[in-house]
Design a protein around this motif. Structure first.
Motif, mmCIF file in Angstrom:
data_model
loop_
_atom_site.group_PDB
_atom_site.id
_atom_site.type_symbol
_atom_site.label_atom_id
_atom_site.label_comp_id
_atom_site.label_asym_id
_atom_site.label_seq_id
_atom_site.Cartn_x
_atom_site.Cartn_y
_atom_site.Cartn_z
ATOM 1 N N ALA A 168 0.681 -1.222 0.062
ATOM 2 C CA ALA A 168 0.058 -0.084 0.086
ATOM 3 C C ALA A 168 0.760 1.281 0.092
ATOM 4 C CB ALA A 168 -0.943 0.044 1.205
ATOM 5 N N VAL A 169 1.857 1.351 0.971
ATOM 6 C CA VAL A 169 2.824 2.512 0.848
ATOM 7 C C VAL A 169 3.623 2.543 -0.458
ATOM 8 C CG1 VAL A 169 4.789 3.277 2.149
ATOM 9 C CG2 VAL A 169 2.873 2.238 3.489
ATOM 10 N N GLY A 170 3.874 1.368 -0.818
ATOM 11 C CA GLY A 170 4.640 1.323 -2.279
ATOM 12 C C GLY A 170 3.742 1.861 -3.262
ATOM 13 N N ALA A 171 2.645 1.468 -3.291
ATOM 14 C CA ALA A 171 1.560 1.899 -4.255
ATOM 15 C C ALA A 171 1.627 3.617 -4.321
ATOM 16 C CB ALA A 171 0.227 1.420 -4.388
ATOM 17 N N ALA B 241 -9.025 6.809 -7.149
ATOM 18 C CA ALA B 241 -10.242 6.010 -6.814
ATOM 19 C C ALA B 241 -9.503 5.006 -5.914
ATOM 20 C CB ALA B 241 -11.126 5.542 -7.840
ATOM 21 N N VAL B 242 -10.145 4.387 -4.919
ATOM 22 C CA VAL B 242 -9.650 3.254 -4.016
ATOM 23 C C VAL B 242 -10.480 2.112 -4.100
ATOM 24 C CG1 VAL B 242 -8.659 2.585 -1.701
ATOM 25 C CG2 VAL B 242 -8.375 5.151 -2.530
ATOM 26 N N VAL B 243 -9.934 0.938 -4.492
ATOM 27 C CA VAL B 243 -10.769 -0.256 -4.223
ATOM 28 C C VAL B 243 -9.565 -1.306 -2.979
ATOM 29 C CG1 VAL B 243 -11.624 -2.536 -5.040
ATOM 30 C CG2 VAL B 243 -11.779 -0.388 -6.555
ATOM 31 N N GLY B 244 -10.122 -0.918 -1.880
ATOM 32 C CA GLY B 244 -9.244 -1.622 -0.851
ATOM 33 C C GLY B 244 -9.619 -1.421 0.705
ATOM 34 N N LEU C 215 -4.411 0.904 2.795
ATOM 35 C CA LEU C 215 -4.414 1.336 1.539
ATOM 36 C C LEU C 215 -4.818 2.913 1.420
ATOM 37 C CD1 LEU C 215 -3.360 1.390 -1.572
ATOM 38 C CD2 LEU C 215 -5.655 0.091 -2.038
ATOM 39 N N LEU C 216 -5.923 3.195 1.712
ATOM 40 C CA LEU C 216 -6.670 4.573 1.961
ATOM 41 C C LEU C 216 -5.806 5.458 2.807
ATOM 42 C CD1 LEU C 216 -8.857 6.381 1.055
ATOM 43 C CD2 LEU C 216 -10.055 5.455 3.383
ATOM 44 N N THR C 217 -5.181 5.084 3.769
ATOM 45 C CA THR C 217 -4.330 5.880 4.958
ATOM 46 C C THR C 217 -3.134 6.198 4.007
ATOM 47 O OG1 THR C 217 -5.040 4.899 6.794
ATOM 48 C CG2 THR C 217 -3.204 5.924 6.957
ATOM 49 N N ALA C 218 -2.438 5.118 3.387
ATOM 50 C CA ALA C 218 -1.123 5.383 2.719
ATOM 51 C C ALA C 218 -1.363 6.481 1.408
ATOM 52 C CB ALA C 218 -0.635 4.082 2.106
ATOM 53 N N ASP D 78 -9.618 -6.312 -0.576
ATOM 54 C CA ASP D 78 -11.155 -5.339 -0.359
ATOM 55 C C ASP D 78 -12.154 -6.580 0.173
ATOM 56 O OD1 ASP D 78 -13.468 -4.031 0.121
ATOM 57 O OD2 ASP D 78 -13.342 -3.015 -1.908
ATOM 58 N N ARG D 79 -12.259 -6.765 1.241
ATOM 59 C CA ARG D 79 -13.007 -7.788 1.989
ATOM 60 C C ARG D 79 -14.469 -7.561 2.052
ATOM 61 N NH1 ARG D 79 -8.576 -9.548 5.878
ATOM 62 N NH2 ARG D 79 -7.991 -7.451 5.589
ATOM 63 N N GLN D 80 -14.895 -5.959 1.323
ATOM 64 C CA GLN D 80 -16.055 -5.764 1.077
ATOM 65 C C GLN D 80 -16.460 -5.640 -0.287
ATOM 66 O OE1 GLN D 80 -18.201 -5.242 3.769
ATOM 67 N NE2 GLN D 80 -16.357 -6.135 4.993
ATOM 68 N N PHE D 81 -15.820 -6.255 -1.247
ATOM 69 C CA PHE D 81 -15.739 -6.064 -2.822
ATOM 70 C C PHE D 81 -17.041 -6.947 -2.930
ATOM 71 C CE2 PHE D 81 -15.138 -7.774 -6.886
ATOM 72 C CZ PHE D 81 -14.222 -6.726 -7.369
ATOM 73 N N ASN D 82 -17.694 -5.992 -3.854
ATOM 74 C CA ASN D 82 -19.245 -6.616 -4.406
ATOM 75 C C ASN D 82 -19.490 -6.226 -5.771
ATOM 76 O OD1 ASN D 82 -19.930 -3.905 -4.545
ATOM 77 N ND2 ASN D 82 -20.997 -4.273 -2.229
ATOM 78 N N TYR D 83 -20.507 -6.508 -6.291
ATOM 79 C CA TYR D 83 -21.037 -6.325 -7.847
ATOM 80 C C TYR D 83 -20.770 -4.712 -8.158
ATOM 81 C CZ TYR D 83 -22.873 -6.164 -12.394
ATOM 82 O OH TYR D 83 -23.098 -5.962 -13.652
ATOM 83 N N GLU D 84 -21.175 -3.917 -7.212
ATOM 84 C CA GLU D 84 -21.220 -2.534 -7.195
ATOM 85 C C GLU D 84 -19.651 -2.187 -7.315
ATOM 86 O OE1 GLU D 84 -22.306 1.510 -7.885
ATOM 87 O OE2 GLU D 84 -23.180 -0.570 -8.125
#
Length: 266
Positions: free
Chosen positions: A74-77, A91-94, A98-101, A122-128
């Motif tokens: 995450a910090v690397g990205a 935009a963040v998928v994570g 990751l968001l903090t970094a 992203d353990r909340q990942f869904n169709y949306e």
């Protein structure tokens, strides 16, 4: 024997711990490196936690660790993007690591016309989530992946990793991401720079031929395989054939590695 490298990049899961259980000798390995004043960093593909959280979890297990010794994908990205395009719209998928970094790197978090989509676990990942990621990327946003791990080990077995989620996004968009973490070299080269050494002076220590040893080879580092996790004596030859390369050194456990650091013969 004497190991010829001046510093080390050390994998975590499978090398120093399994889940919440320390691999035998992990605390003594880090203690020996500290005793000899050998520079090292912990390098992890995990993008879900901050360096402070990773260091705290290591200390709870009894492994000495400081936040500044932790390099996450995450910090690397975040650093990769901040160096390339300061203040870019992302935009963040994570998850929060990751968001903090990304925020700490000065990047602007948005869901409106982002310049980049940065995706990790992203353990909340869904169709949306998938729909929005596909919309952003097909709309012109560049796609950055923190790490390509397909499966993650946990307390209850294996779970889908960031690479599995990425497979869905790639299928939807036809776009391959720029990958930051192991086995690619971006995260490793950042860590080598932080050590203040050259790649040739640095060795990667890890249990996974595909990610850890592959990353070391791709970055031009030495490679030390510990048979403490994914790679075992039983599947070692399979992984050598699969990857097309061999580690510079192989140790059956961390105690053998500690002895080598102390200059003792096996």
């Amino acid at each position: 024997m004497n190991l010829r490298w001046k510093g080390f990049l050390i994998d975590l899961d499978g090398t120093l711990y399994h889940g919440s259980q320390m691999v035998p000798g992990a605390d003594e390995l880090i203690g020996e490196l500290n005793r000899q004043n050998i520079p090292f960093l912990f390098v992890t593909n995990n993008s879900s936690r901050t360096p402070s959280e990773v260091a705290e979890s290591l200390r709870v297990m009894g492994i000495p660790a400081l936040p500044e010794q932790v390099c996450t994908s995450a910090v690397g990205a975040a650093r990769h993007l901040a160096d390339k395009d300061p203040g870019a719209r992302v935009a963040v998928v994570g998850e929060h690591g990751l968001l903090t970094a990304l925020i700490e790197a000065g990047l602007v978090i948005t869901e409106e016309h982002p310049d980049y989509v940065v995706q990790g676990i992203d353990r909340q990942f869904n169709y949306e989530t998938l729909r929005k990621a596909a919309e952003w990327i097909t709309g012109g946003a560049a796609y950055i992946l923190t790490n390509p791990d397909l499966l993650l080990p946990g307390q209850n077995g294996l779970s889908p990793g960031a690479g599995t989620l990425s497979a869905a996004i790639q299928a939807a968009t036809g776009i391959k991401p720029v990958t930051i973490g192991k086995p690619e070299s971006i995260l490793m080269l950042q860590a080598i720079e932080r050590l203040g050494l050259t790649a040739a002076e640095t060795a990667v220590i890890g249990d996974n031929m595909l990610t850890d040893i592959g990353a070391g080879k791709n970055a031009g580092c030495g490679t030390i395989l510990t048979l403490t996790g994914v790679t075992t004596e039983q599947n070692l030859n399979h992984y050598k054939e699969l990857t097309g390369h061999s580690p510079d050194e192989i140790f059956k456990d961390l105690y053998e590695l500690i002895s080598a650091l102390q200059g003792k013969e096996r």
